[in-house]
Scaffold this motif. Structure first.
Motif, PDB file in Angstrom:
ATOM      1  N   SER A 170       1.234  -1.355  -0.032  1.00 50.10           N
ATOM      2  CA  SER A 170      -0.031   0.160   0.078  1.00 50.10           C
ATOM      3  C   SER A 170       0.828   1.167   0.023  1.00 50.10           C
ATOM      4  N   ARG A 171       2.143   1.489   0.678  1.00 44.92           N
ATOM      5  CA  ARG A 171       3.085   2.214   0.621  1.00 44.92           C
ATOM      6  C   ARG A 171       3.266   2.828  -0.253  1.00 44.92           C
ATOM      7  N   PHE A 172       3.493   1.559  -1.666  1.00 43.36           N
ATOM      8  CA  PHE A 172       4.386   1.621  -2.794  1.00 43.36           C
ATOM      9  C   PHE A 172       3.637   2.158  -3.703  1.00 43.36           C
ATOM     10  N   PHE A 173       2.557   2.005  -3.828  1.00 40.93           N
ATOM     11  CA  PHE A 173       1.491   2.724  -4.190  1.00 40.93           C
ATOM     12  C   PHE A 173       0.875   3.913  -3.854  1.00 40.93           C
ATOM     13  N   ARG A 174       1.022   4.357  -2.840  1.00 46.29           N
ATOM     14  CA  ARG A 174       0.625   5.693  -2.581  1.00 46.29           C
ATOM     15  C   ARG A 174       1.749   6.725  -3.352  1.00 46.29           C
ATOM     16  N   LEU A 175       3.190   5.868  -3.240  1.00 49.70           N
ATOM     17  CA  LEU A 175       4.322   6.891  -3.543  1.00 49.70           C
ATOM     18  C   LEU A 175       4.333   6.816  -4.837  1.00 49.70           C
ATOM     19  N   ALA A 176       3.745   5.583  -5.869  1.00 51.83           N
ATOM     20  CA  ALA A 176       3.582   5.396  -7.083  1.00 51.83           C
ATOM     21  C   ALA A 176       2.429   6.750  -7.930  1.00 51.83           C
TER      22      ALA A 176
END
Length: 306
Positions: A121-127
């Motif tokens: 989920s943190r990766f998706f927020r950053l992306a």
């Protein structure tokens, strides 16, 4: 009480209030010193330029008469100018379509990321936030390459001229949505993170599914954040400028010099040296932005605390 004690008490009583007053004065001075840099920047880079632009808008410069006071003649001309009206209508239509699309995508992404509990989920927020970190000019140039009729990959695959007069407004909307949806998503996601989790547990016990929780519980509880994000989007849409200006050389026939009011004002000032008329167009657009924002806030006042 002796005479000495009486004098000491009187001196303390007299010295007390000034000491307290001095402390408050020192605290107020310290506070103003912290605020002073912002005040200086606000006056130097916003208020003074606006005052100078307002002065320009009230004057006219001609070869015969020179610069003379014209009062509202520039505003009257701008109000009657069909090119100004065409640009205003275009950005209003653009905003009516693009704003719900962008806010809908941002809300959906925020709800999905808030529901996800995996480590990705943190990766998706950053992306989702990365496009906002890209400067607008660079992002627009990148999309200009992708839209290019000669070297762009989209045209060779889909055989669609994305900068033609029939499609260019949707193409510009795609650029704006790509650029700003991640920012709005972060705003809405931060609001979701502040909601009490006990409400979700109670809803699950009552048999509510993830979609019902998202639509009936989460979305109404962040209505003020949605209104705020929508307001920012409306303000940005009515001031539409960078994307059409950067993509204009690729197809000047579709993106004209009066495509939006800001583009028109820019070209009037820097292509035709009509600084007075350009300032009037800018202030007229500011009035449209103010009225549109007020109408939106008035219409949504019951759903938000703004």
């Amino acid at each position: 009480m002796t005479q000495v004690e009486t004098r000491s008490a009187a001196a303390t009583a007299v010295a007390g209030p000034p000491t307290k007053k001095r402390r408050h004065l020192r605290e107020a001075t310290t506070g103003w010193l912290f605020v002073l840099p912002f005040v200086v920047l606000l006056v130097a880079f916003l208020l003074l330029p606006m005052a100078y632009a307002l002065k320009l808008s009230l004057y006219r410069s001609t070869l015969i008469e020179g610069e003379h006071f014209a009062f509202l003649e520039n505003y009257t001309q701008a109000f009657k100018d069909p090119l100004v009206r065409e640009g205003v209508v275009r950005v209003i239509v653009f905003g009516l379509v693009q704003t719900p699309v962008m806010i809908g995508i941002a809300l959906l992404a925020a709800l999905l990321i808030d529901h996800a509990t995996s480590r990705f989920s943190r990766f998706f927020r950053l992306a989702a936030f990365v496009p906002y970190a890209v400067p607008v000019v660079i992002g627009t140039l990148m999309w200009g390459f992708l839209y290019s009729e000669n070297v762009g990959p989209f045209n060779s695959v889909l055989h669609i001229d994305f900068l033609s007069s029939d499609v260019v407004l949707a193409s510009l909307g795609n650029v704006v949505t790509w650029q700003w949806a991640g920012y709005n998503m972060i705003v809405l996601y931060a609001a979701l993170q502040g909601l009490p989790r006990e409400v979700y547990e109670s809803a699950r016990i009552d048999g509510a599914g993830p979609a019902q929780i998202a639509w009936r519980i989460k979305t109404p509880m962040i209505s003020s954040a949605i209104v705020l994000a929508t307001l920012f989007t409306i303000l940005g849409t009515l001031q539409f400028f960078t994307e059409p200006l950067i993509l204009q050389p690729l197809n000047p026939g579709s993106i004209t010099q009066h495509y939006t009011p800001n583009v028109y004002a820019f070209n009037q000032a820097f292509s035709f040296q009509q600084y007075n008329y350009s300032a009037a167009i800018s202030f007229l657009l500011g009035a449209v932005v103010f009225v549109g924002s007020y109408i939106f806030l008035f219409a949504t006042r019951k759903r938000s605390a703004l």
